[in-house]
Design a protein around this motif. Sequence first.
Motif, PDB file in Angstrom:
ATOM      1  N   LEU A  94       0.840  -1.206   0.000  1.00 56.72           N
ATOM      2  CA  LEU A  94       0.000   0.000   0.000  1.00 56.72           C
ATOM      3  C   LEU A  94       0.874   1.254   0.000  1.00 56.72           C
ATOM      4  CD1 LEU A  94      -2.747  -1.152   2.538  1.00 56.72           C
ATOM      5  CD2 LEU A  94      -3.119  -0.611   0.124  1.00 56.72           C
ATOM      6  N   ILE A  95       1.900   1.258   0.860  1.00 61.53           N
ATOM      7  CA  ILE A  95       2.775   2.445   0.975  1.00 61.53           C
ATOM      8  C   ILE A  95       3.462   2.752  -0.358  1.00 61.53           C
ATOM      9  CG2 ILE A  95       4.957   3.271   2.024  1.00 61.53           C
ATOM     10  CD1 ILE A  95       2.782   3.593   4.034  1.00 61.53           C
ATOM     11  N   LYS A  96       3.816   1.707  -1.099  1.00 62.90           N
ATOM     12  CA  LYS A  96       4.489   1.919  -2.393  1.00 62.90           C
ATOM     13  C   LYS A  96       3.604   2.706  -3.353  1.00 62.90           C
ATOM     14  CE  LYS A  96       7.599  -1.953  -2.608  1.00 62.90           C
ATOM     15  NZ  LYS A  96       7.356  -3.380  -2.602  1.00 62.90           N
ATOM     16  N   ARG A  97       2.295   2.586  -3.197  1.00 62.99           N
ATOM     17  CA  ARG A  97       1.364   3.283  -4.118  1.00 62.99           C
ATOM     18  C   ARG A  97       0.901   4.635  -3.567  1.00 62.99           C
ATOM     19  NH1 ARG A  97      -1.224  -1.778  -3.907  1.00 62.99           N
ATOM     20  NH2 ARG A  97      -3.291  -0.915  -3.558  1.00 62.99           N
ATOM     21  N   PHE A  98       1.461   5.046  -2.429  1.00 57.06           N
ATOM     22  CA  PHE A  98       1.060   6.310  -1.806  1.00 57.06           C
ATOM     23  C   PHE A  98       1.527   7.487  -2.646  1.00 57.06           C
ATOM     24  CE2 PHE A  98       1.730   9.876   1.154  1.00 57.06           C
ATOM     25  CZ  PHE A  98       0.535   9.886   1.858  1.00 57.06           C
ATOM     26  N   ARG A  99       0.595   8.377  -3.011  1.00 54.93           N
ATOM     27  CA  ARG A  99       0.942   9.596  -3.752  1.00 54.93           C
ATOM     28  C   ARG A  99       0.723  10.775  -2.817  1.00 54.93           C
ATOM     29  NH1 ARG A  99       2.922   6.568  -6.040  1.00 54.93           N
ATOM     30  NH2 ARG A  99       2.512   5.456  -7.942  1.00 54.93           N
ATOM     31  N   PHE A 100       1.808  11.508  -2.550  1.00 52.96           N
ATOM     32  CA  PHE A 100       1.766  12.608  -1.583  1.00 52.96           C
ATOM     33  C   PHE A 100       0.868  13.756  -2.063  1.00 52.96           C
ATOM     34  CE2 PHE A 100       3.564  16.760  -0.442  1.00 52.96           C
ATOM     35  CZ  PHE A 100       3.456  16.718   0.935  1.00 52.96           C
ATOM     36  N   VAL A 101       0.031  14.291  -1.160  1.00 49.90           N
ATOM     37  CA  VAL A 101      -0.785  15.481  -1.488  1.00 49.90           C
ATOM     38  C   VAL A 101      -0.313  16.673  -0.657  1.00 49.90           C
ATOM     39  CG1 VAL A 101      -3.114  16.501  -1.470  1.00 49.90           C
ATOM     40  CG2 VAL A 101      -2.803  14.134  -2.213  1.00 49.90           C
ATOM     41  N   ARG A 102      -0.356  16.536   0.686  1.00 54.14           N
ATOM     42  CA  ARG A 102       0.138  17.648   1.519  1.00 54.14           C
ATOM     43  C   ARG A 102       0.431  17.156   2.937  1.00 54.14           C
ATOM     44  NH1 ARG A 102      -4.641  19.660   4.398  1.00 54.14           N
ATOM     45  NH2 ARG A 102      -6.422  18.753   3.346  1.00 54.14           N
ATOM     46  N   VAL A 103       1.156  18.017   3.677  1.00 52.22           N
ATOM     47  CA  VAL A 103       1.461  17.693   5.081  1.00 52.22           C
ATOM     48  C   VAL A 103       0.253  18.111   5.919  1.00 52.22           C
ATOM     49  CG1 VAL A 103       2.963  18.245   7.043  1.00 52.22           C
ATOM     50  CG2 VAL A 103       3.934  18.026   4.752  1.00 52.22           C
ATOM     51  N   LEU A 104      -0.244  17.182   6.735  1.00 54.86           N
ATOM     52  CA  LEU A 104      -1.382  17.522   7.615  1.00 54.86           C
ATOM     53  C   LEU A 104      -0.878  18.130   8.920  1.00 54.86           C
ATOM     54  CD1 LEU A 104      -3.626  14.329   7.240  1.00 54.86           C
ATOM     55  CD2 LEU A 104      -4.116  16.610   6.360  1.00 54.86           C
ATOM     56  N   ASP A 105       0.193  17.554   9.449  1.00 54.48           N
ATOM     57  CA  ASP A 105       0.725  18.060  10.712  1.00 54.48           C
ATOM     58  C   ASP A 105       2.176  17.606  10.855  1.00 54.48           C
ATOM     59  OD1 ASP A 105       0.769  19.368  13.091  1.00 54.48           O
ATOM     60  OD2 ASP A 105      -0.513  17.975  14.184  1.00 54.48           O
ATOM     61  N   SER A 106       2.958  18.432  11.533  1.00 52.88           N
ATOM     62  CA  SER A 106       4.350  18.082  11.776  1.00 52.88           C
ATOM     63  C   SER A 106       4.679  18.578  13.173  1.00 52.88           C
ATOM     64  CB  SER A 106       5.214  18.771  10.723  1.00 52.88           C
ATOM     65  OG  SER A 106       6.525  18.870  11.180  1.00 52.88           O
ATOM     66  N   ASN A 107       5.041  17.660  14.061  1.00 51.90           N
ATOM     67  CA  ASN A 107       5.244  18.046  15.452  1.00 51.90           C
ATOM     68  C   ASN A 107       6.662  17.679  15.888  1.00 51.90           C
ATOM     69  OD1 ASN A 107       5.301  18.176  18.262  1.00 51.90           O
ATOM     70  ND2 ASN A 107       3.127  17.721  18.441  1.00 51.90           N
ATOM     71  N   PRO A 108       7.557  18.678  15.983  1.00 54.92           N
ATOM     72  CA  PRO A 108       8.955  18.361  16.321  1.00 54.92           C
ATOM     73  C   PRO A 108       9.103  17.836  17.746  1.00 54.92           C
ATOM     74  CG  PRO A 108       8.613  20.746  16.174  1.00 54.92           C
ATOM     75  CD  PRO A 108       7.325  20.111  15.778  1.00 54.92           C
ATOM     76  N   GLN A 109       8.116  18.112  18.610  1.00 51.85           N
ATOM     77  CA  GLN A 109       8.251  17.615  19.987  1.00 51.85           C
ATOM     78  C   GLN A 109       7.973  16.112  20.068  1.00 51.85           C
ATOM     79  OE1 GLN A 109       5.557  19.031  22.944  1.00 51.85           O
ATOM     80  NE2 GLN A 109       6.853  18.267  24.580  1.00 51.85           N
ATOM     81  N   THR A 110       6.870  15.698  19.430  1.00 47.93           N
ATOM     82  CA  THR A 110       6.549  14.262  19.474  1.00 47.93           C
ATOM     83  C   THR A 110       7.251  13.502  18.345  1.00 47.93           C
ATOM     84  OG1 THR A 110       4.573  14.696  18.155  1.00 47.93           O
ATOM     85  CG2 THR A 110       4.276  14.613  20.544  1.00 47.93           C
ATOM     86  N   LYS A 111       7.919  14.246  17.430  1.00 51.78           N
ATOM     87  CA  LYS A 111       8.606  13.655  16.262  1.00 51.78           C
ATOM     88  C   LYS A 111       7.612  12.857  15.415  1.00 51.78           C
ATOM     89  CE  LYS A 111      12.926  14.509  17.980  1.00 51.78           C
ATOM     90  NZ  LYS A 111      12.538  15.545  18.925  1.00 51.78           N
ATOM     91  N   VAL A 112       6.450  13.472  15.237  1.00 46.96           N
ATOM     92  CA  VAL A 112       5.417  12.825  14.431  1.00 46.96           C
ATOM     93  C   VAL A 112       5.114  13.697  13.211  1.00 46.96           C
ATOM     94  CG1 VAL A 112       2.995  12.081  14.359  1.00 46.96           C
ATOM     95  CG2 VAL A 112       4.352  11.639  16.402  1.00 46.96           C
ATOM     96  N   LEU A 113       5.036  13.041  12.058  1.00 43.20           N
ATOM     97  CA  LEU A 113       4.694  13.730  10.815  1.00 43.20           C
ATOM     98  C   LEU A 113       3.478  13.029  10.220  1.00 43.20           C
ATOM     99  CD1 LEU A 113       5.679  15.735   8.516  1.00 43.20           C
ATOM    100  CD2 LEU A 113       6.847  13.760   7.550  1.00 43.20           C
ATOM    101  N   SER A 114       2.439  13.782   9.882  1.00 42.23           N
ATOM    102  CA  SER A 114       1.246  13.179   9.264  1.00 42.23           C
ATOM    103  C   SER A 114       1.086  13.723   7.858  1.00 42.23           C
ATOM    104  CB  SER A 114      -0.009  13.507  10.069  1.00 42.23           C
ATOM    105  OG  SER A 114       0.068  12.920  11.331  1.00 42.23           O
ATOM    106  N   LEU A 115       0.990  12.822   6.906  1.00 41.21           N
ATOM    107  CA  LEU A 115       0.877  13.213   5.503  1.00 41.21           C
ATOM    108  C   LEU A 115      -0.457  12.763   4.925  1.00 41.21           C
ATOM    109  CD1 LEU A 115       4.362  11.930   4.221  1.00 41.21           C
ATOM    110  CD2 LEU A 115       3.798  14.229   5.059  1.00 41.21           C
ATOM    111  N   LEU A 116      -1.013  13.629   4.090  1.00 37.95           N
ATOM    112  CA  LEU A 116      -2.204  13.226   3.343  1.00 37.95           C
ATOM    113  C   LEU A 116      -1.756  12.867   1.936  1.00 37.95           C
ATOM    114  CD1 LEU A 116      -5.341  13.027   3.116  1.00 37.95           C
ATOM    115  CD2 LEU A 116      -5.297  15.360   2.257  1.00 37.95           C
ATOM    116  N   GLY A 117      -2.325  11.811   1.423  1.00 39.53           N
ATOM    117  CA  GLY A 117      -2.012  11.418   0.058  1.00 39.53           C
ATOM    118  C   GLY A 117      -3.149  10.577  -0.486  1.00 39.53           C
ATOM    119  N   THR A 118      -2.888   9.915  -1.579  1.00 36.18           N
ATOM    120  CA  THR A 118      -3.902   8.990  -2.099  1.00 36.18           C
ATOM    121  C   THR A 118      -3.239   7.656  -2.426  1.00 36.18           C
ATOM    122  OG1 THR A 118      -3.536   9.758  -4.353  1.00 36.18           O
ATOM    123  CG2 THR A 118      -5.353  10.801  -3.147  1.00 36.18           C
TER     124      THR A 118
END
Length: 352
Positions: free
Chosen positions: A9-33
């Motif tokens: 599934l990840i191989k077919r992920f097409r990036f759309v935009r960053v939803l959230d990026s939190n340097p404290q929790t070191k979490v990045l959430s990306l929206l794609g299709t």
Amino acid sequence: MSQEDLGSLIKRFRFVRVLDSNPQTKVLSLLGTIDSKDAIVTAEKTHFIFDETVRRPSQDVSDPRPIFYHCENEYSCINGIEDLKELTSNDIYYWGLSVIKQSMDYNPTAKLNLIWPATSVHIKKYEQQNFHLIKETPEIYKKIVKPYIDEMAEGGRLKWVNNILYEGGEAERVVYKDYKEDKIEESFIILPDMKWDGLSVDSLYLVALVYRTDIRSIRDIKPEHKEWLIKLNNKIKSIIPGCYNYAINPDELRIFIHYQPSYYHFHIHIVNIKHPGLGNGIAAGKAILLEDVIESLNYLGPEGFMTKTMTYVLGENHDLWGRGLDKETAKQLEEDGIPKTPTIVNGFAFNH
Ligand code: G7M
């Protein structure tokens, strides 16, 4: 259940935009299709390995040394350094960058979560947003929140819960199951929360799902549930330390529920007290300790939490905000005589 695997599934992920990026929790959430359907990928850097607890081989019973001792393994944050570049030093202070040995089994780089196909509720939840403090009176609950919960209970949002309870979903990860067909209201299951990478007990995060379906949120909890909750709480504290080789004690478990939860089927969060939680998951205004829920039942009337004003934090992207909690909050502030936030234009404040 046949599900496609995460890798393909990840191989077919097409990036759309960053939803959230939190340097404290070191979490990045990306929206794609993926295959034209919305997908959310959340990447969280894993915690460091610093030691491991090792059992001494064939220890003589008269040997006074502890049976378990600590040692660094080859992946630990010092032993595992493969490259190191000093940036600066000043007096007794030194800092630099390093590359630490990675391994899928012992020291993976990140934990990846994928939600696919993601609904608009998921996307809004993961997106950066402004938050508000909500004072939900029993009347507001009945008028705005209950109809929303009724709708949420109908959609497919609880499929993952039913998969775990009845379809063997995540079966290999279940930590404890107490299921009796003739005692459904006492039955429950404990397993690692999706948030936990399962690598370090320091960030232990479990979830207990109950089989009964009559409690959708804290609002449905009444004094008649007190004995059941006490038993559940004691069971969690008795069982969990043993499941993790007593690397954690019963009084090191933060046991709580959420209001508002994301899923309206009663469940309990069980988290290592050391873990600061991801996002606002264990913060005041979201998490309510199970001990406090039980204690409150001594003071609340026969309708329990249905008669209480609940104060909590809600993001503007939550459907409840747009369904009326925005207006109710503004009305309450006005009734309480709290001045409106002025509009700032060119550095000047205007009240309207
Ligand atoms: O906010 P709320 O109390 O509803 O929290 C629900 C919890 O369930 C969160 O901590 C999620 O990480 C966890 N969770 C959500 N899903 C969809 C899953 C899942 O499919 N499996 C497991 N193990 N945990 C989940």
